[in-house]
Design a protein around this motif. Structure first.
Motif, PDB file in Angstrom:
ATOM      1  N   GLN A 147      -5.144  70.811  10.526  1.00  0.00           N
ATOM      2  CA  GLN A 147      -5.268  72.226  10.192  1.00  0.00           C
ATOM      3  C   GLN A 147      -6.549  72.839  10.762  1.00  0.00           C
ATOM      4  N   LEU A 148      -7.627  72.056  10.787  1.00  0.00           N
ATOM      5  CA  LEU A 148      -8.928  72.557  11.229  1.00  0.00           C
ATOM      6  C   LEU A 148      -9.117  72.518  12.735  1.00  0.00           C
ATOM      7  N   SER A 149      -8.283  71.798  13.435  1.00  0.00           N
ATOM      8  CA  SER A 149      -8.507  71.524  14.853  1.00  0.00           C
ATOM      9  C   SER A 149      -8.789  72.773  15.669  1.00  0.00           C
ATOM     10  N   ASP A 150      -7.930  73.769  15.583  1.00  0.00           N
ATOM     11  CA  ASP A 150      -8.079  74.959  16.420  1.00  0.00           C
ATOM     12  C   ASP A 150      -9.282  75.806  16.021  1.00  0.00           C
ATOM     13  N   SER A 151      -9.491  76.001  14.724  1.00  0.00           N
ATOM     14  CA  SER A 151     -10.552  76.904  14.279  1.00  0.00           C
ATOM     15  C   SER A 151     -11.943  76.300  14.372  1.00  0.00           C
ATOM     16  N   LEU A 152     -12.052  74.958  14.296  1.00  0.00           N
ATOM     17  CA  LEU A 152     -13.369  74.318  14.288  1.00  0.00           C
ATOM     18  C   LEU A 152     -13.625  73.431  15.501  1.00  0.00           C
ATOM     19  N   GLY A 153     -12.791  73.530  16.522  1.00  0.00           N
ATOM     20  CA  GLY A 153     -13.087  72.852  17.780  1.00  0.00           C
ATOM     21  C   GLY A 153     -13.186  71.351  17.688  1.00  0.00           C
ATOM     22  N   VAL A 154     -12.228  70.719  17.017  1.00  0.00           N
ATOM     23  CA  VAL A 154     -12.213  69.263  16.924  1.00  0.00           C
ATOM     24  C   VAL A 154     -10.817  68.787  17.317  1.00  0.00           C
ATOM     25  N   HIS A 155     -10.727  67.629  17.963  1.00  0.00           N
ATOM     26  CA  HIS A 155      -9.431  67.104  18.376  1.00  0.00           C
ATOM     27  C   HIS A 155      -8.577  66.744  17.161  1.00  0.00           C
ATOM     28  N   ARG A 156      -7.291  66.787  17.342  1.00  0.00           N
ATOM     29  CA  ARG A 156      -6.375  66.353  16.296  1.00  0.00           C
ATOM     30  C   ARG A 156      -6.323  64.820  16.261  1.00  0.00           C
ATOM     31  N   PRO A 157      -6.036  64.230  15.090  1.00  0.00           N
ATOM     32  CA  PRO A 157      -5.882  62.771  15.023  1.00  0.00           C
ATOM     33  C   PRO A 157      -4.798  62.303  15.989  1.00  0.00           C
ATOM     34  N   PRO A 158      -5.063  61.260  16.779  1.00  0.00           N
ATOM     35  CA  PRO A 158      -4.094  60.805  17.781  1.00  0.00           C
ATOM     36  C   PRO A 158      -2.872  60.137  17.186  1.00  0.00           C
ATOM     37  N   PHE A 159      -3.004  59.629  15.956  1.00  0.00           N
ATOM     38  CA  PHE A 159      -1.893  58.953  15.295  1.00  0.00           C
ATOM     39  C   PHE A 159      -1.769  59.490  13.874  1.00  0.00           C
ATOM     40  N   PRO A 160      -0.556  59.511  13.323  1.00  0.00           N
ATOM     41  CA  PRO A 160      -0.392  59.999  11.944  1.00  0.00           C
ATOM     42  C   PRO A 160      -0.992  59.052  10.915  1.00  0.00           C
ATOM     43  N   ASN A 161      -1.172  57.771  11.294  1.00  0.00           N
ATOM     44  CA  ASN A 161      -1.714  56.782  10.367  1.00  0.00           C
ATOM     45  C   ASN A 161      -2.862  56.010  11.004  1.00  0.00           C
ATOM     46  N   PRO A 162      -3.994  56.668  11.268  1.00  0.00           N
ATOM     47  CA  PRO A 162      -5.120  55.947  11.879  1.00  0.00           C
ATOM     48  C   PRO A 162      -5.573  54.806  10.977  1.00  0.00           C
ATOM     49  N   ARG A 163      -5.820  53.672  11.590  1.00  0.00           N
ATOM     50  CA  ARG A 163      -6.138  52.470  10.821  1.00  0.00           C
ATOM     51  C   ARG A 163      -7.648  52.281  10.715  1.00  0.00           C
ATOM     52  N   VAL A 164      -8.168  52.378   9.521  1.00  0.00           N
ATOM     53  CA  VAL A 164      -9.588  52.132   9.309  1.00  0.00           C
ATOM     54  C   VAL A 164      -9.792  50.643   9.058  1.00  0.00           C
ATOM     55  N   LYS A 165     -10.895  50.110   9.564  1.00  0.00           N
ATOM     56  CA  LYS A 165     -11.200  48.681   9.400  1.00  0.00           C
ATOM     57  C   LYS A 165     -12.409  48.520   8.472  1.00  0.00           C
ATOM     58  N   THR A 166     -12.484  47.362   7.854  1.00  0.00           N
ATOM     59  CA  THR A 166     -13.670  47.009   7.074  1.00  0.00           C
ATOM     60  C   THR A 166     -14.673  46.320   7.993  1.00  0.00           C
ATOM     61  N   MET A 167     -15.919  46.689   7.892  1.00  0.00           N
ATOM     62  CA  MET A 167     -16.951  46.083   8.726  1.00  0.00           C
ATOM     63  C   MET A 167     -16.973  44.568   8.525  1.00  0.00           C
ATOM     64  N   VAL A 168     -16.983  43.839   9.633  1.00  0.00           N
ATOM     65  CA  VAL A 168     -16.938  42.375   9.572  1.00  0.00           C
ATOM     66  C   VAL A 168     -18.170  41.819   8.864  1.00  0.00           C
ATOM     67  N   PHE A 169     -19.311  42.426   9.130  1.00  0.00           N
ATOM     68  CA  PHE A 169     -20.568  41.906   8.573  1.00  0.00           C
ATOM     69  C   PHE A 169     -21.070  42.817   7.455  1.00  0.00           C
ATOM     70  N   THR A 170     -20.200  43.108   6.502  1.00  0.00           N
ATOM     71  CA  THR A 170     -20.515  44.058   5.429  1.00  0.00           C
ATOM     72  C   THR A 170     -21.809  43.739   4.668  1.00  0.00           C
ATOM     73  N   PRO A 171     -22.047  42.504   4.212  1.00  0.00           N
ATOM     74  CA  PRO A 171     -23.293  42.249   3.468  1.00  0.00           C
ATOM     75  C   PRO A 171     -24.542  42.606   4.270  1.00  0.00           C
ATOM     76  N   PHE A 172     -24.554  42.241   5.553  1.00  0.00           N
ATOM     77  CA  PHE A 172     -25.704  42.562   6.395  1.00  0.00           C
ATOM     78  C   PHE A 172     -25.815  44.067   6.598  1.00  0.00           C
ATOM     79  N   ILE A 173     -24.682  44.728   6.796  1.00  0.00           N
ATOM     80  CA  ILE A 173     -24.673  46.172   7.024  1.00  0.00           C
ATOM     81  C   ILE A 173     -25.215  46.907   5.798  1.00  0.00           C
ATOM     82  N   SER A 174     -24.885  46.422   4.607  1.00  0.00           N
ATOM     83  CA  SER A 174     -25.416  47.038   3.382  1.00  0.00           C
ATOM     84  C   SER A 174     -26.925  46.870   3.299  1.00  0.00           C
ATOM     85  N   MET A 175     -27.445  45.756   3.795  1.00  0.00           N
ATOM     86  CA  MET A 175     -28.895  45.560   3.816  1.00  0.00           C
ATOM     87  C   MET A 175     -29.578  46.578   4.720  1.00  0.00           C
ATOM     88  N   VAL A 176     -28.890  46.976   5.777  1.00  0.00           N
ATOM     89  CA  VAL A 176     -29.452  47.958   6.712  1.00  0.00           C
ATOM     90  C   VAL A 176     -29.318  49.366   6.168  1.00  0.00           C
TER      91      VAL A 176
END
Length: 359
Positions: A147-176
């Motif tokens: 909905q926002l793509s045209d008015s706010l100059g951002v690309h539309r999602p390329p897929f209807p179900n983009p797959r988010v991943k969990t960071m492999v090194f989560t404990p270390f990333i939380s330390m950072v």
């Protein structure tokens, strides 16, 4: 190669053609795997660059010059891969050019009006967020970015179900102290596995903005806020408002008198104050000051550092601001938005006043 600008939303034809097909393929390939292959690629590359010289010298008896040249050649190809896969987004027009909205300067009056509207909205929209509903957040994010793509100059999602991943090194990333990231080599976005339910919607929409070509951290925060606060799902909407609370209070403390600041704190619902304290305690318990100092190193790609230097004179105080939102208000470009919806935020925030309805 043509680098003209699409007049509809200000998107460069060059980046649309060259940085659209390859990222789609890489993202499609990445979606075949349940884990973040970009994290493993980065870890493997760092390990290889460090270990290879010793292996080549001790086992292969190669001269140091050849060893260093091979390491350098590998890093060069990684750099090229980064730019072809995602880094070309740094060359796209800025927010004002993409949306054709003129810059409007910050004023103290706008700040005060924003604080009043923000606290009213934060209090009225409070709802306990008790669980992470991944599919619900994903569906809302995709719908609203479309909905926002045209008015706010951002690309539309390329897929209807983009797959988010969990960071492999989560404990270390939380330390950072990192809650999410954009994996440019395989065009995948990842989230910290330690995210709390209140953090998840705002962080998801922030990292999805990067996947859609937004290179600036401040702009990614802006888009995440705009998406979350437009959702009809109460938990997602409140997450958007809550995600900028610390930035609002930080600016208020610096700009206002002690009495004015105390009045603002007293206006916030006790449940929200308690939630903010628990959220801070949770992340501070995971944070490592020693490892977290890595964040102080400016290891961002050169184009992003140049963007920051160009914007610095426009920003208020020491903050990186999404000052373009106040410009949107003056142009009254966004529709339809309820008066309780505020426009503002950044990774470090200069607030601006609410966006009004366009009837």
């Amino acid at each position: 190669m043509d680098d003209t600008v699409d007049s509809r939303v200000g998107k460069p034809v060059f980046t649309n053609r060259l940085s659209c097909h390859l990222p789609r393929f890489l993202s499609f390939f990445s979606n075949l795997f349940p884990f973040a292959i970009g994290d493993l690629f980065i870890f493997g590359s760092i390990t290889g660059v460090i270990v290879y010289p010793f292996y080549a010298r001790i086992r292969k008896k190669l001269p140091w010059k050849r060893i260093l040249l091979r390491d350098g050649e590998y890093l060069l190809w990684v750099y090229v891969w980064f730019y072809l896969a995602w880094g070309l987004n740094y060359s796209q027009p800025n927010f004002y050019q993409r949306t054709h909205i003129p810059y409007t300067a910050y004023t103290p009056e706008i700040f005060q009006e924003f604080v009043d509207d923000y606290i009213d909205s934060l209090n009225s929209l409070f709802v306990p967020v008790k669980g992470i509903h991944e599919k619900q957040v994903r569906d809302e994010a995709v719908k609203l970015y479309n909905q926002l793509s045209d008015s706010l100059g951002v690309h539309r999602p390329p897929f209807p179900n983009p797959r988010v991943k969990t960071m492999v090194f989560t404990p270390f990333i939380s330390m950072v102290g990192v809650t999410g990231s954009m994996g440019p080599f395989f065009c995948e976005f990842t989230l910290n596995g330690d995210l709390l339910p209140i953090n998840y919607p705002a962080t998801y929409t922030h990292e999805l903005a990067h996947l859609l070509g937004i290179s600036s951290e401040a702009e990614a925060n802006f888009y995440a806020y705009q998406v979350c606060t437009r959702s009809q799902i109460k938990g997602i909407r409140f997450s958007g408002y809550f995600s900028i609370l610390n930035h609002v209070l930080g600016n208020a403390r610096r700009l206002l008198s002690e009495k004015e600041y105390a009045d603002i704190i007293n206006r916030i619902r006790p449940e929200i104050i308690e939630l903010a304290k628990k959220n801070q305690e949770y992340w501070m318990a995971k944070y490592s000051p020693l490892i977290g100092d890595v964040q102080k190193l400016d290891i961002r790609p050169l184009p992003e550092r140049k963007q920051n230097r160009k914007r610095k004179k426009k920003l208020f105080g020491s903050d990186r601001a999404v000052d373009f939102v106040s410009s949107m208000e003056s142009e009254n470009r966004i529709r339809p938005i309820k008066k309780t919806f505020i426009s503002a935020l950044a990774s470090v925030f200069v607030p601006i006043k609410a966006i009004k309805d366009k009837e």
